[in-house]
Design a protein around this motif. Structure first.
Motif, PDB file in Angstrom:
ATOM      1  N   PHE A 105       0.802  -1.215   0.000  1.00  0.00           N
ATOM      2  CA  PHE A 105       0.000   0.000   0.000  1.00  0.00           C
ATOM      3  C   PHE A 105       0.845   1.280   0.000  1.00  0.00           C
ATOM      4  N   MET A 106       2.160   1.152  -0.115  1.00  0.00           N
ATOM      5  CA  MET A 106       3.022   2.335  -0.118  1.00  0.00           C
ATOM      6  C   MET A 106       2.666   3.335  -1.223  1.00  0.00           C
ATOM      7  N   PRO A 107       2.374   2.878  -2.449  1.00  0.00           N
ATOM      8  CA  PRO A 107       2.007   3.862  -3.482  1.00  0.00           C
ATOM      9  C   PRO A 107       0.765   4.666  -3.108  1.00  0.00           C
ATOM     10  N   VAL A 108      -0.194   4.021  -2.439  1.00  0.00           N
ATOM     11  CA  VAL A 108      -1.404   4.728  -2.008  1.00  0.00           C
ATOM     12  C   VAL A 108      -1.049   5.811  -1.001  1.00  0.00           C
ATOM     13  N   ILE A 109      -0.202   5.464  -0.034  1.00  0.00           N
ATOM     14  CA  ILE A 109       0.183   6.424   1.010  1.00  0.00           C
ATOM     15  C   ILE A 109       0.945   7.592   0.396  1.00  0.00           C
ATOM     16  N   THR A 110       1.940   7.277  -0.443  1.00  0.00           N
ATOM     17  CA  THR A 110       2.773   8.317  -1.043  1.00  0.00           C
ATOM     18  C   THR A 110       1.949   9.231  -1.940  1.00  0.00           C
ATOM     19  N   HIS A 111       1.057   8.631  -2.730  1.00  0.00           N
ATOM     20  CA  HIS A 111       0.250   9.422  -3.653  1.00  0.00           C
ATOM     21  C   HIS A 111      -0.636  10.411  -2.901  1.00  0.00           C
ATOM     22  N   ASN A 112      -1.279   9.961  -1.827  1.00  0.00           N
ATOM     23  CA  ASN A 112      -2.164  10.846  -1.067  1.00  0.00           C
ATOM     24  C   ASN A 112      -1.402  12.006  -0.455  1.00  0.00           C
ATOM     25  N   ALA A 113      -0.248  11.721   0.105  1.00  0.00           N
ATOM     26  CA  ALA A 113       0.542  12.790   0.715  1.00  0.00           C
ATOM     27  C   ALA A 113       1.002  13.784  -0.346  1.00  0.00           C
ATOM     28  N   ALA A 114       1.528  13.260  -1.464  1.00  0.00           N
ATOM     29  CA  ALA A 114       2.035  14.128  -2.519  1.00  0.00           C
ATOM     30  C   ALA A 114       0.922  14.979  -3.117  1.00  0.00           C
ATOM     31  N   ASP A 155      -8.634   4.980   0.577  1.00  0.00           N
ATOM     32  CA  ASP A 155      -8.043   4.410  -0.633  1.00  0.00           C
ATOM     33  C   ASP A 155      -7.506   3.005  -0.398  1.00  0.00           C
ATOM     34  N   MET A 156      -6.903   2.756   0.766  1.00  0.00           N
ATOM     35  CA  MET A 156      -6.435   1.409   1.073  1.00  0.00           C
ATOM     36  C   MET A 156      -7.597   0.421   1.113  1.00  0.00           C
ATOM     37  N   LEU A 157      -8.738   0.879   1.607  1.00  0.00           N
ATOM     38  CA  LEU A 157      -9.912   0.014   1.696  1.00  0.00           C
ATOM     39  C   LEU A 157     -10.587  -0.189   0.339  1.00  0.00           C
ATOM     40  N   GLY A 158     -10.139   0.551  -0.671  1.00  0.00           N
ATOM     41  CA  GLY A 158     -10.714   0.403  -2.000  1.00  0.00           C
ATOM     42  C   GLY A 158     -12.075   1.036  -2.128  1.00  0.00           C
ATOM     43  N   GLU A 375       3.455   6.794   7.342  1.00  0.00           N
ATOM     44  CA  GLU A 375       2.758   8.005   6.924  1.00  0.00           C
ATOM     45  C   GLU A 375       3.467   9.256   7.437  1.00  0.00           C
ATOM     46  N   MET A 376       3.939   9.218   8.678  1.00  0.00           N
ATOM     47  CA  MET A 376       4.640  10.367   9.239  1.00  0.00           C
ATOM     48  C   MET A 376       5.941  10.630   8.492  1.00  0.00           C
ATOM     49  N   THR A 377       6.641   9.567   8.102  1.00  0.00           N
ATOM     50  CA  THR A 377       7.904   9.717   7.369  1.00  0.00           C
ATOM     51  C   THR A 377       7.663  10.350   6.004  1.00  0.00           C
ATOM     52  N   ILE A 378       6.671   9.845   5.286  1.00  0.00           N
ATOM     53  CA  ILE A 378       6.359  10.379   3.954  1.00  0.00           C
ATOM     54  C   ILE A 378       5.934  11.837   4.047  1.00  0.00           C
ATOM     55  N   ALA A 379       5.065  12.138   5.018  1.00  0.00           N
ATOM     56  CA  ALA A 379       4.604  13.513   5.192  1.00  0.00           C
ATOM     57  C   ALA A 379       5.766  14.441   5.526  1.00  0.00           C
ATOM     58  N   LEU A 380       6.654  14.000   6.408  1.00  0.00           N
ATOM     59  CA  LEU A 380       7.800  14.815   6.800  1.00  0.00           C
ATOM     60  C   LEU A 380       8.711  15.090   5.611  1.00  0.00           C
ATOM     61  N   ASP A 381       9.012  14.052   4.843  1.00  0.00           N
ATOM     62  CA  ASP A 381       9.876  14.231   3.669  1.00  0.00           C
ATOM     63  C   ASP A 381       9.266  15.222   2.682  1.00  0.00           C
ATOM     64  N   LEU A 382       7.948  15.094   2.432  1.00  0.00           N
ATOM     65  CA  LEU A 382       7.300  15.974   1.461  1.00  0.00           C
ATOM     66  C   LEU A 382       7.268  17.419   1.935  1.00  0.00           C
ATOM     67  N   VAL A 383       7.034  17.622   3.220  1.00  0.00           N
ATOM     68  CA  VAL A 383       7.048  18.986   3.752  1.00  0.00           C
ATOM     69  C   VAL A 383       8.437  19.599   3.579  1.00  0.00           C
ATOM     70  N   LEU A 384       9.466  18.847   3.937  1.00  0.00           N
ATOM     71  CA  LEU A 384      10.827  19.364   3.823  1.00  0.00           C
ATOM     72  C   LEU A 384      11.225  19.577   2.366  1.00  0.00           C
ATOM     73  N   ASP A 385      10.761  18.676   1.477  1.00  0.00           N
ATOM     74  CA  ASP A 385      11.128  18.782   0.064  1.00  0.00           C
ATOM     75  C   ASP A 385      10.473  19.963  -0.631  1.00  0.00           C
TER      76      ASP A 385
END
Length: 422
Positions: A105-114, A155-158, A375-385
């Protein structure tokens, strides 16, 4: 700071003073009332780290009181199960929230954050033309942190993306109910409507997906078996309701607090920008210092003695997680946010071997801890990026609110958009 002559006065967790800033009063509880009977909630408040950690690992305490605390809003969930029933359901759920199961489900998480961060950055970049938002502005709670985890869950639940807002309204209704220790009847009535609406929405979908071959989380839960046992329709519905809150609550408030902590400590923000491997330290310290869940209930299965207080069998206990995580006997300078502290076990911070209690300990350790970390890691990276020079908007001062769970309802920031998204 508590006045010297009031240090031994028992705090009231429903008082305006406590709701405004509970942290000094947590210290009073730990030092003078480690197992305080609170008349208004008919509960014992347990506030020291050692006592909370022991309770989570001990058979003397159970989650049996979730029958009246959570079952009315969620239905019967894994949180109130014990013994073989609990082991079976945990075995059914673990594969979807660990290792390869979560990786799917990583693509789902990354896509939503991005997508959410991207919309903020794109919009504020366009606003650069105007004078009002010359440096880029956003209200990160409303625009990002309160939406991201809910969208991920849906999205994970479809389930249809068009239902994101519907789930978000259900989420806020359930959270209001869980924080309603004062018993506001309007909040309880709204929660009852949410329970009925979610049940009417999800049960037909569950029945339909029982015989399907979908690869979404809901379809896979419908087909999952352990020793020939499957989750019932009602159990899956209850888990979806629980997932909405547990998955959303931890991530929503924790991301906002994490960003606030870094803004408040620019030296630590700079260190993280220079070395992204510090992200786990930032997340773990946020969960210890500013964890979103402040209280969780347990019930005594037999008489328990804590110092000079005897807690009878069958008593409701409120485990004060935020107080335990700031216990000076467990952590040095516990009120300080410090990603470099050496008394927080970062390597085990997201496992059952953690030495903070935000995810609970023992057999009921949070099954979604790795999902929350991801989720926290992805969100943090995107905020910093995507955002340079992040600071509060002029005149804005963040404040916390909440009792059972606590966080900042607004996070108004200005920044330099990097243009990396959108």
């Amino acid at each position: 700071m508590i006045a010297p002559d009031s240090q031994a006065t028992a705090p009231d967790i429903l008082s305006p003073e406590f709701l405004q800033n509970p942290y000094p009063l947590y210290r009073v509880l730990r030092e003078h009332h480690p197992a305080l009977y609170h008349e208004a909630t008919k509960s014992f408040l347990i506030s020291r780290y050692e006592d909370c950690a022991e309770a989570f690992r001990s058979a003397k305490f159970s989650s049996r009181n979730y029958e009246w605390q959570l079952e009315p809003i969620h239905g019967r969930t894994i949180l109130q199960m014990e013994g073989r029933e609990h082991s079976t359901h945990r075995s059914l759920l673990n594969p979807f929230f660990r290792g390869n199961g979560l990786e799917k489900f990583m693509p789902v998480i990354t896509h939503n954050a991005a997508e959410l961060i991207g919309s903020i950055v794109s919009r504020t970049a366009e606003d650069l033309i105007g004078a009002v938002a010359a440096d880029g502005e956003a209200e990160l709670v409303g625009q990002f942190t309160s939406r991201f985890p809910i969208n991920v869950m849906v999205d994970m639940l479809g389930l249809p993306k068009s239902d994101h807002e519907r789930f978000r309204s259900w989420y806020f209704s359930i959270m209001a109910y869980l924080n309603n220790l004062a018993g506001d009847p309007e909040i309880n009535a709204a929660a009852e409507r949410t329970h009925e609406e979610l049940q009417e929405y999800i049960l037909p979908i569950v029945r339909e997906r029982r015989s399907g071959d979908g690869d979404d989380l809901l379809s896979r839960l419908c087909r999952a078996e352990v020793d020939g046992e499957q989750m019932s329709d009602d159990e899956i519905k209850a888990f979806v309701s629980l997932l909405l809150v547990a998955g959303g609550e931890t991530t929503d408030k924790a991301i906002a607090s994490m960003i606030r902590n870094l803004i408040d400590h620019p030296d630590q923000m700079r260190a993280l920008r220079e070395d992204r491997s510090l992200a786990d330290r930032v997340i773990a310290e946020t969960l210890r210092h500013s964890g979103p869940v402040h209280m969780i209930m347990r019930q005594t299965e037999e008489e328990v003695q804590i110092e000079d207080t005897t807690i009878p069998a069958g008593a409701t206990c409120i485990m004060m997680l935020a107080a335990a995580n700031r216990d000076e006997k467990q952590f040095s300078d516990p009120d300080e946010f410090d990603i470099f502290r050496d008394d927080l076990n970062v390597e085990r911070a997201f496992s059952g071997g953690a030495n903070h209690v935000q995810f609970i300990l023992g057999r009921h350790f949070c099954v979604g801890s790795i999902l929350a970390k991801t989720e926290m890691t992805i969100a943090l990276d995107l905020v910093l990026d995507t955002m340079d020079s992040i600071e509060y908007q002029d005149g804005f001062v963040p404040h916390e609110s909440g009792l059972y769970s606590r966080g900042i309802p607004e996070l108004r920031v200005k920044f330099q958009p990097t243009g990396k998204l959108g």
